[in-house]
Design a protein around this motif. Sequence first.
Motif, PDB file in Angstrom:
ATOM      1  N   TRP A 107       2.066   2.251  13.676  1.00 26.88           N
ATOM      2  CA  TRP A 107       0.831   1.585  14.097  1.00 26.88           C
ATOM      3  C   TRP A 107      -0.090   1.340  12.904  1.00 26.88           C
ATOM      4  O   TRP A 107      -0.648   0.246  12.750  1.00 26.88           O
ATOM      5  CB  TRP A 107       0.118   2.427  15.156  1.00 26.88           C
ATOM      6  N   ILE A 108      -0.280   2.339  12.050  1.00 27.04           N
ATOM      7  CA  ILE A 108      -1.157   2.193  10.883  1.00 27.04           C
ATOM      8  C   ILE A 108      -0.682   1.057   9.981  1.00 27.04           C
ATOM      9  O   ILE A 108      -1.464   0.206   9.545  1.00 27.04           O
ATOM     10  CB  ILE A 108      -1.221   3.508  10.076  1.00 27.04           C
ATOM     11  N   GLN A 109       0.604   1.033   9.698  1.00 29.85           N
ATOM     12  CA  GLN A 109       1.143   0.029   8.787  1.00 29.85           C
ATOM     13  C   GLN A 109       0.977  -1.383   9.343  1.00 29.85           C
ATOM     14  O   GLN A 109       0.676  -2.325   8.605  1.00 29.85           O
ATOM     15  CB  GLN A 109       2.604   0.337   8.499  1.00 29.85           C
ATOM     16  N   GLU A 127       0.421  12.522   3.004  1.00 28.86           N
ATOM     17  CA  GLU A 127       0.390  11.060   2.848  1.00 28.86           C
ATOM     18  C   GLU A 127      -1.011  10.535   3.131  1.00 28.86           C
ATOM     19  O   GLU A 127      -1.645  10.921   4.118  1.00 28.86           O
ATOM     20  CB  GLU A 127       1.391  10.424   3.810  1.00 28.86           C
ATOM     21  N   ILE A 128      -1.486   9.656   2.264  1.00 33.14           N
ATOM     22  CA  ILE A 128      -2.801   9.056   2.468  1.00 33.14           C
ATOM     23  C   ILE A 128      -2.665   7.550   2.666  1.00 33.14           C
ATOM     24  O   ILE A 128      -1.724   6.925   2.185  1.00 33.14           O
ATOM     25  CB  ILE A 128      -3.761   9.333   1.297  1.00 33.14           C
ATOM     26  N   PHE A 129      -3.641   6.991   3.389  1.00 31.92           N
ATOM     27  CA  PHE A 129      -3.723   5.542   3.583  1.00 31.92           C
ATOM     28  C   PHE A 129      -5.103   5.084   3.139  1.00 31.92           C
ATOM     29  O   PHE A 129      -6.120   5.680   3.509  1.00 31.92           O
ATOM     30  CB  PHE A 129      -3.478   5.178   5.046  1.00 31.92           C
ATOM     31  N   ARG A 130      -5.119   4.020   2.347  1.00 29.48           N
ATOM     32  CA  ARG A 130      -6.358   3.525   1.759  1.00 29.48           C
ATOM     33  C   ARG A 130      -6.809   2.217   2.406  1.00 29.48           C
ATOM     34  O   ARG A 130      -5.995   1.380   2.790  1.00 29.48           O
ATOM     35  CB  ARG A 130      -6.190   3.297   0.255  1.00 29.48           C
ATOM     36  N   ALA A 138      -7.249   7.936   6.019  1.00 26.99           N
ATOM     37  CA  ALA A 138      -6.393   8.834   6.789  1.00 26.99           C
ATOM     38  C   ALA A 138      -5.567   9.687   5.833  1.00 26.99           C
ATOM     39  O   ALA A 138      -4.976   9.170   4.884  1.00 26.99           O
ATOM     40  CB  ALA A 138      -5.472   8.043   7.718  1.00 26.99           C
ATOM     41  N   LEU A 139      -5.562  10.981   6.096  1.00 29.60           N
ATOM     42  CA  LEU A 139      -4.733  11.920   5.343  1.00 29.60           C
ATOM     43  C   LEU A 139      -3.835  12.649   6.331  1.00 29.60           C
ATOM     44  O   LEU A 139      -4.325  13.382   7.207  1.00 29.60           O
ATOM     45  CB  LEU A 139      -5.610  12.922   4.590  1.00 29.60           C
ATOM     46  N   ILE A 140      -2.539  12.430   6.221  1.00 31.11           N
ATOM     47  CA  ILE A 140      -1.572  13.053   7.126  1.00 31.11           C
ATOM     48  C   ILE A 140      -0.948  14.263   6.436  1.00 31.11           C
ATOM     49  O   ILE A 140      -0.488  14.176   5.299  1.00 31.11           O
ATOM     50  CB  ILE A 140      -0.484  12.045   7.539  1.00 31.11           C
ATOM     51  N   MET A 141      -0.943  15.399   7.159  1.00 35.53           N
ATOM     52  CA  MET A 141      -0.437  16.650   6.602  1.00 35.53           C
ATOM     53  C   MET A 141       0.439  17.359   7.629  1.00 35.53           C
ATOM     54  O   MET A 141       0.359  17.092   8.828  1.00 35.53           O
ATOM     55  CB  MET A 141      -1.600  17.570   6.231  1.00 35.53           C
TER      56      MET A 141
END
Length: 214
Positions: A107-109, A127-130, A138-141
């Motif tokens: 969804w993010i992509q 993983e981060i999204f800018r 968003a920071l996914i951990m």
Amino acid sequence: MDFSHFFKTSICSEEKLLSYGFEKKEDKWIYHSSLDSDFYAEVCLQGQSLNVWAIEKSSGEKYVLLDVKSANGNFIGAMRESVSVLMEDIRQKCFETSDLLPKYLDWIQKEFKTEGEFPWEIAPEYEIFRAPNKKWFALIMNIPLKRIFGDSDEIVHVVNLKAENIPQIVDNKSIFPAWHMNKKYWITVLLTSVTDFNVLCSLTQKSYNLVQKK
């Protein structure tokens, strides 16, 4: 022993409880299973409370040391291991778990036309999204659940998002004060079946807007 943390990442199926052998007694689900020649386990599910006790067969009394964390020794260790194996089997067969990560990443992509980055050698799976201004939204951990709730060592996927009105957003069920970040501006959201995906997407869009507007 308290296993209520199952509800942080899973949804219970009443149909599967019945199939497993649980019996409905008023507002509780009860299940009995032999642990050894002297003890049996009694599992009690009520609402989102899930507990298990070791009961002595001859007396019907609870083995109270099971819940005393400081108690140790070969016997109590073996008893706890047997109970843990039973509860994990119940979890696998009676609870529905769902890792939202693949669906969320897709969804993010698609929504923001961006790819994730893995900037930290010490945590290569983070993983981060800018946003277009290069600030990340968003920071996914993947972290132990106890970092945000309870004392479970279960590893779960979460995402940190920027937010406003955080006291009104946090429910301490799927949305928590941010782990490892400024709790005044960020929240942590579980990427599991207990989280409403539409709410997750809405919070992510809000985070994107907040970091992009400046």
